[in-house]
Write a protein that holds these residues in place. Sequence first.
Motif, PDB file in Angstrom:
ATOM      1  N   HIS A 123      25.861  27.868  30.669  1.00 38.43           N
ATOM      2  CA  HIS A 123      24.581  28.557  30.715  1.00 38.43           C
ATOM      3  C   HIS A 123      24.806  30.058  30.566  1.00 38.43           C
ATOM      4  CE1 HIS A 123      23.036  24.733  32.077  1.00 38.43           C
ATOM      5  NE2 HIS A 123      23.813  24.771  33.153  1.00 38.43           N
ATOM      6  N   PRO A 124      23.844  30.802  30.053  1.00 40.49           N
ATOM      7  CA  PRO A 124      24.023  32.251  29.882  1.00 40.49           C
ATOM      8  C   PRO A 124      24.410  32.959  31.183  1.00 40.49           C
ATOM      9  CG  PRO A 124      22.069  31.520  28.708  1.00 40.49           C
ATOM     10  CD  PRO A 124      22.552  30.345  29.491  1.00 40.49           C
ATOM     11  N   GLU A 125      23.847  32.518  32.304  1.00 42.31           N
ATOM     12  CA  GLU A 125      24.171  33.149  33.594  1.00 42.31           C
ATOM     13  C   GLU A 125      25.649  32.960  33.934  1.00 42.31           C
ATOM     14  OE1 GLU A 125      22.254  33.287  38.058  1.00 42.31           O
ATOM     15  OE2 GLU A 125      22.609  31.312  37.167  1.00 42.31           O
ATOM     16  N   THR A 126      26.174  31.762  33.702  1.00 43.75           N
ATOM     17  CA  THR A 126      27.578  31.498  34.004  1.00 43.75           C
ATOM     18  C   THR A 126      28.498  32.344  33.137  1.00 43.75           C
ATOM     19  OG1 THR A 126      26.888  29.212  34.429  1.00 43.75           O
ATOM     20  CG2 THR A 126      29.246  29.651  34.388  1.00 43.75           C
ATOM     21  N   VAL A 127      28.130  32.519  31.860  1.00 43.38           N
ATOM     22  CA  VAL A 127      28.925  33.355  30.948  1.00 43.38           C
ATOM     23  C   VAL A 127      28.962  34.796  31.455  1.00 43.38           C
ATOM     24  CG1 VAL A 127      29.092  34.291  28.609  1.00 43.38           C
ATOM     25  CG2 VAL A 127      28.464  31.891  28.949  1.00 43.38           C
ATOM     26  N   ARG A 128      27.791  35.335  31.818  1.00 41.91           N
ATOM     27  CA  ARG A 128      27.718  36.723  32.302  1.00 41.91           C
ATOM     28  C   ARG A 128      28.553  36.905  33.566  1.00 41.91           C
ATOM     29  NH1 ARG A 128      22.191  35.888  31.882  1.00 41.91           N
ATOM     30  NH2 ARG A 128      22.026  36.062  34.168  1.00 41.91           N
ATOM     31  N   VAL A 129      28.389  35.977  34.509  1.00 37.41           N
ATOM     32  CA  VAL A 129      29.076  36.100  35.789  1.00 37.41           C
ATOM     33  C   VAL A 129      30.594  36.002  35.607  1.00 37.41           C
ATOM     34  CG1 VAL A 129      29.408  35.006  38.044  1.00 37.41           C
ATOM     35  CG2 VAL A 129      27.111  35.270  37.121  1.00 37.41           C
ATOM     36  N   MET A 130      31.040  35.060  34.785  1.00 36.60           N
ATOM     37  CA  MET A 130      32.479  34.898  34.585  1.00 36.60           C
ATOM     38  C   MET A 130      33.092  36.135  33.939  1.00 36.60           C
ATOM     39  SD  MET A 130      34.663  31.912  32.588  1.00 36.60           S
ATOM     40  CE  MET A 130      34.264  30.603  33.741  1.00 36.60           C
ATOM     41  N   CYS A 131      32.378  36.766  33.012  1.00 35.79           N
ATOM     42  CA  CYS A 131      32.908  37.973  32.362  1.00 35.79           C
ATOM     43  C   CYS A 131      33.112  39.101  33.367  1.00 35.79           C
ATOM     44  CB  CYS A 131      31.960  38.420  31.243  1.00 35.79           C
ATOM     45  SG  CYS A 131      32.050  37.395  29.762  1.00 35.79           S
ATOM     46  N   VAL A 132      32.178  39.260  34.296  1.00 35.49           N
ATOM     47  CA  VAL A 132      32.331  40.293  35.327  1.00 35.49           C
ATOM     48  C   VAL A 132      33.497  39.944  36.253  1.00 35.49           C
ATOM     49  CG1 VAL A 132      31.214  41.524  37.225  1.00 35.49           C
ATOM     50  CG2 VAL A 132      29.885  40.863  35.227  1.00 35.49           C
ATOM     51  N   PHE A 133      33.666  38.664  36.548  1.00 30.36           N
ATOM     52  CA  PHE A 133      34.779  38.258  37.408  1.00 30.36           C
ATOM     53  C   PHE A 133      36.136  38.485  36.743  1.00 30.36           C
ATOM     54  CE2 PHE A 133      31.896  35.545  40.128  1.00 30.36           C
ATOM     55  CZ  PHE A 133      32.177  36.236  41.299  1.00 30.36           C
ATOM     56  N   TRP A 134      36.210  38.391  35.421  1.00 26.71           N
ATOM     57  CA  TRP A 134      37.465  38.733  34.740  1.00 26.71           C
ATOM     58  C   TRP A 134      37.855  40.173  35.063  1.00 26.71           C
ATOM     59  CZ3 TRP A 134      40.781  35.401  32.996  1.00 26.71           C
ATOM     60  CH2 TRP A 134      40.381  34.204  32.415  1.00 26.71           C
ATOM     61  N   ALA A 135      36.872  41.069  35.028  1.00 22.98           N
ATOM     62  CA  ALA A 135      37.146  42.475  35.330  1.00 22.98           C
ATOM     63  C   ALA A 135      37.490  42.668  36.804  1.00 22.98           C
ATOM     64  CB  ALA A 135      35.938  43.336  34.952  1.00 22.98           C
ATOM     65  N   ALA A 136      36.735  42.008  37.694  1.00 29.14           N
ATOM     66  CA  ALA A 136      36.951  42.182  39.136  1.00 29.14           C
ATOM     67  C   ALA A 136      38.343  41.713  39.551  1.00 29.14           C
ATOM     68  CB  ALA A 136      35.879  41.420  39.919  1.00 29.14           C
ATOM     69  N   TYR A 137      38.705  40.514  39.146  1.00 39.33           N
ATOM     70  CA  TYR A 137      40.011  39.988  39.538  1.00 39.33           C
ATOM     71  C   TYR A 137      41.148  40.691  38.805  1.00 39.33           C
ATOM     72  CZ  TYR A 137      37.908  36.271  42.310  1.00 39.33           C
ATOM     73  OH  TYR A 137      37.230  35.578  43.280  1.00 39.33           O
ATOM     74  N   GLY A 138      40.872  41.222  37.632  1.00 38.77           N
ATOM     75  CA  GLY A 138      41.884  42.010  36.934  1.00 38.77           C
ATOM     76  C   GLY A 138      42.199  43.300  37.667  1.00 38.77           C
TER      77      GLY A 138
END
Length: 454
Positions: A346-361
């Motif tokens: 879903h679009p929401e899951t895509v958006r959230v996962m992209c931000v988490f890539w940055a956060a955990y990075g």
Amino acid sequence: MGTRLQQALDYAKQGVRRGFLHVFMGSTLINVVSALAALLLPNVLAPAQFGLLNVPDTFIGYVMLFNGLGIAGAFLRYCAVGDDPREKKAYFLFGLRFGLISDGVLLAAGGVLLFFLYHAGVYHGASPRETALELQLLAALALTPVAKFLLDSLTNYFRGVQANKEYGRISVVYTVAFALLPLGFALFLRIWGIVPGRYLGYLAALAAGFFMLRALPAFRCKAAALSREEKRGIVKYGVNQMFASLFSQIMPLVEMTIVNWFVLSNARRGEFRISTLLPSMLQVLTLSVIVFVFPYFAKHYADGAWVWQKSKKLYLALAAGMAVLIPLGMALTPWLLRTFYPGYNHPETVRVMCVFWAAYGVNAAFKATTGNILAALGEVKFNLVVTFFASVAQGVFCYLLVSRFALDGAAWGLLIAYSAYSLAGMVYLRYYCKKLMRVQAAFAHESDGEEDEP
């Protein structure tokens, strides 16, 4: 150019001799197997079933914050600094007894607290049936902290005595078993397959670990007798370090608790778990390196110049790795969801996962690195104070953002908190290293003055 290449080859050979290859390759295999299991498990379970794990894992995560009162982490320092294997064995055996007793008390207290939260109406699920199922899963998984404490104790002891091959082997056994067994049992038992799968994964790793421990030459000696002050010292260090890392580790748990409070749909909770699974694995790269270098930082805890020089190299290497992995993860997110998680695409899951890539990075390159370096140096006060304020700020940010932006708000709240801590931590580490260098210079000056006296 030839000289630099030869230096790089020499460093690589030295790392292989010291066991870095076993540590790093073991952790790399951990990453690969965990990624495969993470890709497959959500497709074995329905989204709502996958989301049911949120509440049990969150409660168990809170207990894990106090697991063994931090004494397993103290093994890394106390078994790395000394040279007497009898003393190291004594610290290990004392720590095992202390940690197991502490976990028994923690589990009893956690059960009482959950009982009151449930009857006070603070804890509630989407329906009475789902609430009952969540509580049953939580009860079935209640011994997870004890198994994790034993495993952490073994791995930290192996690292403390620089038994890197044993550390690498137990890591591989644990990862393969813990990743694949829950997956295999879930194919037949669905959500309930997670319970025997996790316990058997721990059992396999612990059996292999204790077998290697008995065969370790450094462990065959008779344990020394520890004084009351020595016992108090390792307990104090473990508790201090536990609190120093507690507020850092509590950030994702606070976030998950707030998500569970505002988002009652287990299907959407499942989407949130999906969005964090792969990005959180960026931290494995940092942990692989930190686990190897921690004893060396501990041994040079008074050498400010050495610590800062190695810290800069560590930051640069990890930042370079994250500079590649974060954009790559973001770019692959739509394809990953479409290919492996069609039920969560879903679009929401895509958006959230992209931000988490940055956060955990950010966490992998800077925050976790700084916290572990300061822990190796024995500087726990800064970790305790700053992570406390960062955790409080993150909780407030997350509450406000999740209440308004739902899952998107949770991801942005974590990114803000990790970034703020990283900046503050690096500035403080530089200040602390300069302070150590001034102390060293003053001591050297005094020594020179004494030598000049007739």
